[in-house]
Design an enzyme around this catalytic site. Structure first.
Site, PDB file in Angstrom:
ATOM      1  N   ALA A   9     -25.044 -13.324  -8.817  1.00  0.00           N
ATOM      2  CA  ALA A   9     -26.274 -14.010  -9.240  1.00  0.00           C
ATOM      3  C   ALA A   9     -26.751 -13.488 -10.594  1.00  0.00           C
ATOM      4  O   ALA A   9     -27.265 -14.242 -11.413  1.00  0.00           O
ATOM      5  CB  ALA A   9     -27.362 -13.842  -8.186  1.00  0.00           C
ATOM      6  N   HIS A  10     -26.576 -12.183 -10.838  1.00  0.00           N
ATOM      7  CA  HIS A  10     -26.903 -11.640 -12.154  1.00  0.00           C
ATOM      8  C   HIS A  10     -26.081 -12.344 -13.229  1.00  0.00           C
ATOM      9  O   HIS A  10     -26.605 -12.786 -14.241  1.00  0.00           O
ATOM     10  CB  HIS A  10     -26.621 -10.129 -12.210  1.00  0.00           C
ATOM     11  N   ALA A  11     -24.774 -12.447 -12.971  1.00  0.00           N
ATOM     12  CA  ALA A  11     -23.874 -13.080 -13.936  1.00  0.00           C
ATOM     13  C   ALA A  11     -24.284 -14.528 -14.163  1.00  0.00           C
ATOM     14  O   ALA A  11     -24.347 -15.005 -15.300  1.00  0.00           O
ATOM     15  CB  ALA A  11     -22.432 -12.993 -13.433  1.00  0.00           C
ATOM     16  N   GLU A  14     -28.215  -4.945 -15.975  1.00  0.00           N
ATOM     17  CA  GLU A  14     -29.626  -4.957 -15.580  1.00  0.00           C
ATOM     18  C   GLU A  14     -30.593  -4.904 -16.768  1.00  0.00           C
ATOM     19  O   GLU A  14     -31.642  -5.561 -16.744  1.00  0.00           O
ATOM     20  CB  GLU A  14     -29.920  -3.809 -14.607  1.00  0.00           C
TER      21      GLU A  14
END
Lengths: 208, 298
Positions: free
Chosen positions: A40-42, A94
């Site tokens: 989800a970060h990517a 992050e």
């Protein structure tokens, strides 16, 4: 760590809400928390990179490193278990995530590194730890699932779950807005002690 | 009565469900003891959350941790056990059923095509160890191995002359390096063997041992005690918040080595090391023989 101060905070979090928090403080959080792990970060950073719209406004919210167990009950999603996952896996992305989404709190387990601590100092955010593995306790604080994004594409653990939480905690502040990093300090001390004291003594012992 | 396939699947279903939702009593007792002895207030708070979570999971029949792990089965098959060729099928359909019902998180992911089949099965998953023994029983250990506590797994191919020195260094520095990541207090498994894979397998299998047990071999017992003391001196504590207990225990196992090799493996189990042990016989009678946490009435 010794005695802690206790805070009860609500989202959206403002700079002053998080700036008052110091290492070791305990927070109980109410409001909106969204989960995001590696994929989800990517995904979110890729959308921002391409200049495409995000499905929601993340500013002032708490990002939770978590891949929950979820089931459907009477047509509604129910969070069965939702403890934190190891935050260090997200260390490489992050800082950029905090900068570009405007989240004010990152919740996870195990601590994060210097890049994240630096971004927290710069953009005013904190990192807080929830007891790893205490998944049923965490799920008990979830009042409802407000939304879910990319469920089909990423699967249950990696999807973004938007959760309404009440008194979610105890969350222990381990990176504050001055960039102090509890785990970094703690682990540096542990590693030094290992090198200088513990291992040399252990090697002297005639065991086995 | 002869064992039926549906009895075999029922057995696996209950074995896995017990493992996922009920803390093994040996691990629980070790955590309770660590909680009672802890004086650091933040560490004590972590233990309180851990114990409360174990109790809630048991009362609500929910997974203790949302990471319901990678499924491992360590199986002894009696030579007269009837449904030998159906064992894997039964285990896998029980896993799929429990995943669909929301007791297990779908954790198996294709590393190359990113596909998650959604049922905790896939190429080489679950992972099995089989042994053939006498008798008509099937004896199964289920281990749900968390992802976070898999990260510290370390293999060192030492020279034999430096074997014990490297073993001591590796154990202490591995636990110091990973800190709070594997969800301490951890159980540390250590093994020495001829080959890399043998050492890692034996180290992992020690997680099935009684958590509080000391090695019956006095030489190994002494080593385990020295390693445990050293690891706890790191004062990492529950989730890195300090205090007396970084590891609940250290277990050491070994296989005979090759004259030229000294493979050292170190693995960790998180505080929520989940395991269950059951036996089913040729008539379909089955029993969960491992002891698990039971909530008090009320």
């Amino acid at each position: 760590m010794s005695e802690s101060r206790v805070f009860h905070l609500k989202t959206p979090l403002r700079d002053e809400d998080v700036e008052q928090l110091k290492l070791g403080d305990i927070v109980y959080l109410s409001g909106t928390v969204f989960t995001a792990r590696d994929e989800a970060h990517a995904k979110i950073l890729e959308l921002i990179e391409k200049g495409e719209p995000l499905p929601m406004d993340f500013r002032g919210l708490a990002l939770y490193h978590c891949g929950p167990v979820v089931r459907k009950k009477n047509g509604e999603y129910e969070i069965v278990a939702a403890g934190p996952t190891t935050s260090m896996r997200m260390e490489s992305v992050e800082a950029e995530f905090i900068e570009k989404t405007g989240v004010k709190m990152v919740i996870g387990k195990g601590g994060m590194g210097p890049k994240t601590a630096e971004a927290m100092k710069k953009y005013k955010a904190v990192y807080a730890t929830f007891t790893g593995g205490a998944a049923v306790l965490a799920a008990a604080a979830v009042k409802r699932v407000k939304n879910v994004y990319w469920l089909e594409e990423l699967g249950i653990p990696e999807a973004v779950w938007v959760l309404e939480v009440e008194e979610f905690g105890p969350l222990v502040v381990t990176i504050d807005t001055t960039g102090r990093n509890y785990y970094d300090e703690k682990l540096t001390a542990a590693r030094e002690k290992a090198e200088k004291e513990i291992i040399p003594r252990l090697l002297e012992e005639k065991i086995p | 009565m002869t064992l039926t396939y549906s009895q075999l699947e029922d057995f696996f279903y209950n074995l896995i469900l017990t493992g996922a939702t009920r803390m093994p009593l040996d691990v629980y007792n070790a955590l309770k003891k660590a909680h009672d002895e802890e004086e650091n207030p933040v560490a004590k708070k972590q233990f309180e959350a851990i114990l409360k979570n174990i109790d809630l999971a048991a009362r609500m029949t929910r997974p203790i941790c949302q990471d319901t792990g990678t499924p491992y089965f360590f199986i002894e098959v009696g030579e007269d056990f009837p449904l030998k060729t159906k064992i894997k099928q039964a285990a896998e359909s029980a896993l799929a059923k429990l995943t669909k019902q929301g007791y297990l998180r779908p954790n198996s992911v294709d590393p190359f095509y990113f596909k998650n089949p959604g049922d905790n099965t896939g190429r080489y998953i679950p992972w099995y160890h089989f042994e053939i023994v006498e008798g008509d029983k099937l004896d199964v250990w289920y281990l749900a191995k968390g992802g976070g506590s898999e990260a510290p797994s370390t293999l060192v191919m030492s020279t034999p002359l430096k074997g014990f020195e490297n073993l001591k260094k590796t154990v202490v520095s591995t636990i110091a390096k990973y800190g709070a990541m594997p969800c301490p207090p951890v159980i540390v498994g250590v093994a020495v063997a001829a080959g890399a894979d043998i050492a890692l397998t034996l180290a992992k299998k020690t997680l099935l041992w009684d958590t509080m047990a000391r090695n019956p071999d006095p030489k190994l017992a002494k080593l385990e005690e020295a390693l445990l003391k050293a690891v706890n001196e790191l004062e990492i504590g529950p989730h890195g918040f300090g205090g007396k207990t970084t590891a609940l225990n250290v277990h050491v196992d070994y296989a005979y080595r090759h004259p030229a090799t000294f493979a050292i493996a170190v693995v960790t189990g998180c505080w929520a090391t989940r395991k269950s042990h059951g036996v089913i016989d040729s008539t379909g009678e089955w029993e969960i023989v491992s002891k698990h946490y039971e909530p008090e009435e009320g």
